[in-house]
Design an enzyme around this catalytic site. Structure first.
Site, PDB file in Angstrom:
ATOM      1  N   CYS A   1       0.868  -1.173   0.000  1.00 59.38           N
ATOM      2  CA  CYS A   1       0.000   0.000   0.000  1.00 59.38           C
ATOM      3  C   CYS A   1       0.903   1.222   0.000  1.00 59.38           C
ATOM      4  O   CYS A   1       1.540   1.537   0.999  1.00 59.38           O
ATOM      5  CB  CYS A   1      -0.906   0.010   1.235  1.00 59.38           C
ATOM      6  SG  CYS A   1      -1.972   1.469   1.331  1.00 59.38           S
TER       7      CYS A   1
ATOM      8  N   GLU B   1      -3.426   0.988  -6.753  1.00 58.62           N
ATOM      9  CA  GLU B   1      -2.363   0.051  -7.079  1.00 58.62           C
ATOM     10  C   GLU B   1      -2.123   0.085  -8.577  1.00 58.62           C
ATOM     11  O   GLU B   1      -3.067   0.209  -9.358  1.00 58.62           O
ATOM     12  CB  GLU B   1      -2.723  -1.358  -6.624  1.00 58.62           C
ATOM     13  CG  GLU B   1      -1.550  -2.316  -6.641  1.00 58.62           C
ATOM     14  CD  GLU B   1      -0.380  -1.831  -5.791  1.00 58.62           C
ATOM     15  OE1 GLU B   1       0.554  -1.236  -6.385  1.00 58.62           O
ATOM     16  OE2 GLU B   1      -0.413  -2.010  -4.564  1.00 58.62           O
TER      17      GLU B   1
END
Length: 271
Positions: A2, A114
């Site tokens: 993350c 992402e």
């Protein structure tokens, strides 16, 4: 992993969702659609309040810096490298094991970004045989629109160069726990491109479902093996993912337009 996420919900809304007992309106964090490492973020944690005779832990909404600085660190310079802690090793890594035992928190988010990394591309990059292409970013968020509760850890660090009464004498920092990305189908998948989170990236933030919040936040739950049981991945199919503009790749860009769903991957990007 993350490395970037969105957090636009108001503190009063987060307080209601997580049954927060105390939060200071003066500790304001502005809505942020492109949260990057070292920024200040909201977290939910439980610990006794200062200057009271009440010993019980109180659930609080606090403002912390994203990028954990271990209590034993000589300086905070490595914080940007400590934004993630791997669920598989968090109980044994020197930087995280003490926090994992008793200083666990929840990092609320709308979802995370992402950049797609295909298997063949990863292999070629490792071998140094391919120039990194322009990657397509995806926004990953709960399919039902709920708050994405990311498992986190927090830590205190004392800046010994400052006097005790200096407002910056203590740093309180946090890290997001990550796990292997789900290989099963997404709750809502894009029309074209990845059909699972693992198709986008091999890692993902560990999502805590509401039934685990109290156990994860409880500072009295210090048995390491018991705490490790809370690191199990959530049920599959709870997430959706969709392509967003490559503008999010630049940390200087910020705003709700970054969450706009594209009809398909941008021209010239992977997927």
């Amino acid at each position: 992993m993350c490395g970037r996420y969105a957090a636009s919900r108001r503190p009063e809304d987060l307080a209601g969702v997580f049954d927060v007992e105390k939060w200071d309106p003066a500790e304001t964090v502005e809505p942020d659609w492109n949260v990057a490492p070292t920024k200040e973020v909201y977290v939910v944690l439980e610990r006794p309040l200062k200057d009271t005779d009440e010993p019980r832990p109180v659930r609080q909404l606090r403002k912390l810096k994203w990028g954990l600085v271990p209590s034993w660190a000589k300086s905070p310079e490595g914080a940007a490298r400590m934004i993630n802690a791997r669920a598989e090793t968090v109980h044994e890594k020197p930087s995280f094991k003490k926090a994992f035992a008793s200083r666990r928190c929840i990092v609320p988010a709308d979802g995370y970004y992402e950049w797609v990394t295909g298997t063949e591309e990863r292999e070629l990059e490792v071998e140094g045989k391919k120039k990194r292409p322009r990657k397509q970013p995806y926004f990953v968020t709960p399919a039902d629109g709920s708050v994405f509760a990311m498992a986190g850890l927090y830590e205190f660090w004392r800046d010994r160069t400052l006097p005790d009464d200096h407002p910056s004498a203590w740093w309180v920092t946090c890290s997001v726990v990550t796990t292997e990305a789900e290989t099963g189908p997404l709750g809502v998948a894009p029309a074209e491109g990845p059909s699972s989170l693992a198709d986008i990236h091999p890692r993902m933030p560990l999502m805590l479902t509401p039934d685990r919040w109290s156990s994860w936040l409880d500072p009295a739950r210090q048995d390491v093996e018991e705490a490790r049981g809370l690191l199990a991945p959530p049920p599959g199919g709870l997430m959706r993912a969709y392509p967003v503009s490559t503008a999010v790749s630049n940390v200087r860009n910020n705003g709700p337009e970054l969450l706009k769903e594209l009809e398909g991957p941008e021209e010239g990007t992977l997927f």
